[in-house]
Structure formats: structure tokens, C-alpha cells
Motif scaffolding. Structure first.
Motif, PDB file in Angstrom:
ATOM      1  N   HIS A 106       0.850  -1.096  -0.075  1.00 49.02           N
ATOM      2  CA  HIS A 106       0.178   0.008  -0.017  1.00 49.02           C
ATOM      3  C   HIS A 106       1.018   1.100   0.009  1.00 49.02           C
ATOM      4  N   ILE A 107       2.248   1.037   0.166  1.00 47.30           N
ATOM      5  CA  ILE A 107       2.770   2.391  -0.028  1.00 47.30           C
ATOM      6  C   ILE A 107       3.872   2.251  -1.170  1.00 47.30           C
ATOM      7  N   CYS A 108       5.114   1.834  -1.086  1.00 47.14           N
ATOM      8  CA  CYS A 108       5.949   1.833  -2.170  1.00 47.14           C
ATOM      9  C   CYS A 108       5.438   0.985  -3.341  1.00 47.14           C
ATOM     10  N   VAL A 109       4.936   0.052  -3.247  1.00 50.00           N
ATOM     11  CA  VAL A 109       4.488  -0.990  -4.438  1.00 50.00           C
ATOM     12  C   VAL A 109       3.420  -0.101  -5.123  1.00 50.00           C
ATOM     13  N   TYR A 110       2.629   0.192  -4.507  1.00 52.99           N
ATOM     14  CA  TYR A 110       1.344   0.896  -5.019  1.00 52.99           C
ATOM     15  C   TYR A 110       1.759   2.343  -5.625  1.00 52.99           C
ATOM     16  N   GLN A 111       2.360   3.248  -5.002  1.00 53.47           N
ATOM     17  CA  GLN A 111       2.895   4.358  -5.722  1.00 53.47           C
ATOM     18  C   GLN A 111       3.660   4.270  -7.061  1.00 53.47           C
ATOM     19  N   THR A 112       4.836   3.408  -6.869  1.00 52.50           N
ATOM     20  CA  THR A 112       5.734   3.110  -7.738  1.00 52.50           C
ATOM     21  C   THR A 112       4.999   2.445  -9.087  1.00 52.50           C
ATOM     22  N   SER A 113       3.824   1.519  -8.882  1.00 51.81           N
ATOM     23  CA  SER A 113       3.203   0.856  -9.832  1.00 51.81           C
ATOM     24  C   SER A 113       2.220   2.053 -10.419  1.00 51.81           C
ATOM     25  N   LEU A 114       1.703   2.887 -10.077  1.00 53.11           N
ATOM     26  CA  LEU A 114       0.779   3.838 -10.408  1.00 53.11           C
ATOM     27  C   LEU A 114       1.681   4.741 -11.193  1.00 53.11           C
ATOM     28  N   ALA A 115       2.929   5.316 -10.728  1.00 54.45           N
ATOM     29  CA  ALA A 115       3.723   6.006 -11.506  1.00 54.45           C
ATOM     30  C   ALA A 115       4.131   5.328 -12.797  1.00 54.45           C
TER      31      ALA A 115
END
Length: 179
Positions: A106-115
Motif C-alpha cells: 500500500h506504500i512503495c509498491v502502490y505508488q511506484t506501480s501507479l507512476a
């Protein structure tokens, strides 16, 4: 459909004590190891990220021997795409499809994936090789990523898709990794 020639793997922040305290950590680490070893057999480029290792510690001991030193990128941002070294490494591979494993969902995986999705890449979070401290956070992240355009996969699903058939030269070795 995944294409072996156009796919890479991003390993996000599987570090220190956090790697041991995430939801179902033993299963999570085993799936990550299977995926990373199979990616090596398939010659997929693998990029490793570590979030502030001076604070969180290094990559989990069970995975350290799998890291190629030139593939390790240190970051301090939750979204790895805010790191110039990471963006250059992604672009250098020429790959357009990226399998994602790591923590926290919900933090780094999520934000990196969206970017990465915003940059036009195909993003495939590997559900059984992603975790968070709380299962609810993992499930929420995967649901939101699916809604944002990511294609959720699993270790076996993506590996069989990459191989295409049982005559693939790596089939026997990959089968022995996942069974």
C-alpha cells in the motif's frame, strides 16, 4: 499477454525486520525467491530497490545472494519513479512490461506501480509476492491498482504465461522452483 522479450522484474524494498513482519512473511519471501530465480532463468532484467537501507536495513538475507550489484538502487522516495537512477535503469532495459514484487503493497509498491502506469508501462503486481504488515492494506492496494489499470498476476500465472508452453527451454527448471 506477457512477452518474455519485453518483460522485466522490479523488486521493491524487501528489507530488514519489515520483511519478517509482513503478513504471511514466510510464504511471501518464498514466492519472491521463486519469482526472482525464475526471472534469472528467463534472463529478465531485474531491478532491486532498497528504501533508506541505513534505517530499514539491507535486503532480506534469503534474497541477498540473488542481487546483481549493478541492479541495486537506493531510494528515499516511496514512488521509485521519483528517483532518476531508477528511471534511467527502466529506460535502459527497453522493456515495457514490468512484474512487481515487494513491500509494502500500500506504500512503495502502490505508488511506484501507479507512476509506471502513468508513464505508459504495463504493470503486473504479483499478488503472492507482494505484502504489507496488514492483509487489509495489501488487498486494498491490489484492488486500487487493478482499478488504476494494472493487471494483477501470481507467481505461477506469470511464469507459465512467460514460458508459453512446456517445450520452453527453462520449463523443467522453473517447474522445479514452483513445485
Amino acid at each position: 499477454m506477457l512477452d518474455e522479450k519485453n518483460t522485466g522484474l522490479i523488486v521493491i524494498d524487501i528489507q530488514g525486520k519489515l520483511a519478517q513482519t509482513v503478513y504471511q512473511s514466510d510464504v511471501f519471501l518464498a514466492r519472491c525467491e521463486q519469482l526472482i530465480r525464475a526471472a534469472g532463468l528467463l534472463s529478465l532484467p531485474t531491478l532491486w530497490l532498497e528504501q533508506a537501507p541505513e534505517k530499514l536495513g539491507p535486503t532480506a538475507p534469503s534474497l541477498q545472494s540473488l542481487i546483481e550489484s549493478d541492479a541495486l538502487i537506493t531510494k528515499n522516495t516511496f514512488d521509485a519513479c521519483q528517483n532518476e537512477q531508477f528511471l534511467k535503469a527502466i529506460e535502459h532495459t527497453g522493456k515495457k512490461q514490468w512484474l512487481i514484487c515487494g513491500i509494502e503493497a500500500h506504500i512503495c509498491v502502490y505508488q511506484t506501480s501507479l507512476a509506471l502506469l502513468d508513464l505508459g508501462y504495463t504493470v503486473l503486481p504479483v499478488s503472492d509476492a507482494i505484502s504489507s504488515r496488514a492483509a487489509d492494506n495489501k488487498h486494498l492496494a491490489l484492488a486500487n491498482l487493478r482499478g488504476g489499470g494494472a493487471s494483477i498476476t501470481s507467481v505461477e500465472m506469470c511464469l507459465y504465461q512467460l514460458m508459453g508452453n512446456s517445450k520452453h527451454p527453462c520449463f523443467g527448471e522453473i517447474l522445479s522452483l514452483i513445485k
